[in-house]
Design a protein around this motif. Sequence first.
Motif, short mmCIF file in Angstrom:
data_model
loop_
_atom_site.label_atom_id
_atom_site.label_comp_id
_atom_site.label_asym_id
_atom_site.label_seq_id
_atom_site.Cartn_x
_atom_site.Cartn_y
_atom_site.Cartn_z
N PHE A 1 -12.73 13.48 -59.47
CA PHE A 1 -12.16 13.64 -58.13
C PHE A 1 -12.65 12.48 -57.27
N LEU A 2 -11.79 11.49 -57.08
CA LEU A 2 -12.12 10.28 -56.33
C LEU A 2 -10.99 9.94 -55.38
N ASP A 3 -11.34 9.41 -54.22
CA ASP A 3 -10.35 9.06 -53.21
C ASP A 3 -9.46 10.26 -52.88
N ILE B 1 -11.61 2.96 -55.64
CA ILE B 1 -10.34 3.52 -56.10
C ILE B 1 -9.31 3.46 -54.98
N GLY B 2 -9.74 3.78 -53.75
CA GLY B 2 -8.85 3.71 -52.60
C GLY B 2 -8.27 2.32 -52.40
N GLN B 3 -9.09 1.29 -52.62
CA GLN B 3 -8.61 -0.09 -52.48
C GLN B 3 -7.54 -0.41 -53.52
N MET B 4 -7.74 0.07 -54.74
CA MET B 4 -6.74 -0.20 -55.79
C MET B 4 -5.44 0.54 -55.50
N ARG B 5 -5.56 1.75 -54.96
CA ARG B 5 -4.34 2.48 -54.59
C ARG B 5 -3.63 1.80 -53.42
N ALA B 6 -4.39 1.23 -52.52
CA ALA B 6 -3.78 0.52 -51.39
C ALA B 6 -2.98 -0.70 -51.87
N LEU B 7 -3.42 -1.28 -52.98
CA LEU B 7 -2.69 -2.40 -53.58
C LEU B 7 -1.48 -1.94 -54.39
N LYS B 8 -1.37 -0.60 -54.54
CA LYS B 8 -0.27 0.01 -55.30
C LYS B 8 -0.26 -0.41 -56.77
N ASN C 1 3.20 0.13 -61.92
CA ASN C 1 1.86 -0.35 -62.26
C ASN C 1 1.02 0.80 -62.80
N THR C 2 0.15 0.50 -63.78
CA THR C 2 -0.58 1.58 -64.47
C THR C 2 -2.05 1.24 -64.68
N MET C 3 -2.63 0.45 -63.79
CA MET C 3 -4.03 0.10 -63.97
C MET C 3 -4.94 1.31 -63.76
N ILE C 4 -5.98 1.42 -64.58
CA ILE C 4 -7.00 2.45 -64.45
C ILE C 4 -8.35 1.76 -64.52
N LEU C 5 -9.30 2.21 -63.70
CA LEU C 5 -10.61 1.58 -63.68
C LEU C 5 -11.56 2.21 -64.69
N GLY C 6 -12.43 1.37 -65.25
CA GLY C 6 -13.49 1.82 -66.14
C GLY C 6 -14.81 1.22 -65.72
#
Length: 384
Positions: free
Chosen positions: A38-40, A193-200, A221-226
């Motif tokens: 549970f993030l952002d 995570i919020g920053q990456m979502r802001a970049l869509k 786009n389908t990027m996921i962070l690790g």
Amino acid sequence: MSQIISITAITSISSLGNSSDTVWKNYLWENPCFSIQFLDHQNTAVAALDEDSKTEVEALRQSDIKYKSLDKSVLFAMAASRKAIEKAGWNDKDIFGINIGSSRGATDLFEKHFQEYLESGKVQTLASPTTTLGNISSWVGHDLQSSGPEISHSITCSTALHAVLNGVAWLRSGMADKFLVGGSEAPLTDFTIGQMRALKIYSKSDEKYPNRALDLDKKQNTMILGEGAGVCCLEIGKKENALAFIEGIGYATEILEHNISISAEADCFQKSMKMALANTDLSEVDAIVMHAPGTIKGDLTEYKAIEKVFSGNMPLLTTNKWKIGHTFGASGILSMEMAILMMQHNQFIGVPFAEAQRQTKPIRKVLVNAVGFGGNAVSVLLSI
């Protein structure tokens, strides 16, 4: 390249595990290493450390009172570095340099300290020293009791491969005989995570493969962070205990159109690959571990760059982002680890949902790519 560079150890800690055997076993497994956190303000797919690695990092944190206040990105690097120098056979008599970078640094700790400041109006004494980017190499140097130069840097997602470039430069200059290089990242935080979502660019998919890296027909786009870290031990000359050799290095940048721009055919990758392959027949390159983060433009432009460079003689193409997500500054070194494992086991690891590619010859030379925001590309040619 005027002098061969030996890689005498490469180790990592990530969602794949923290030993070469476990990492390879997980690469052979067709499922991605994602979980839900549970993030952002919402459930989010991420590639977190496996349970064994989390236990190892926590044990390291508790082993020294000075380590209790360190960010996870620092602890990840320390855990990987301990194993690397042990595998390489380096000891307290060896003088070696350290260059371990991070794209975002002590993100988790910085966010916590800033939130505390907003709520209380006060800042903890260790807030500044534990969130500076130089933390990683400095603490690794302290932990290993090294006496060589300690360098930290951030060049976004190509950070780890730029550390490799730096290590090679130091070795070839004669200023050092050994260098520990790599990258570390702990980006699984609300704000990141919020920053990456802001970049869509963050994945919204709930499919089996939510990161569609190397799917060139995807519509979103389908990027996921690790999270994780990886380091390797570099030595000048051809060493008997070498796992692999660095045969070529290349780097390039692009003129920015905007903060995260890259040209339609990734000119930066074309230049970095050509530089790394300057002394190599293109037919000798058996595979490429692409950067391919799972974004529409990022994947497609790199693919077009490879087509331009290799023309009708395309090597096998793969990436590990579909399995372990994008680890930002650590991603390049984790790609190098994948390349070396494929060469050691003479087995190509493809992308399960991409067009099948058939291995027709031994995998003996692999090109590894990484690029950061703004077209800051690096290519490294490895061989065994």
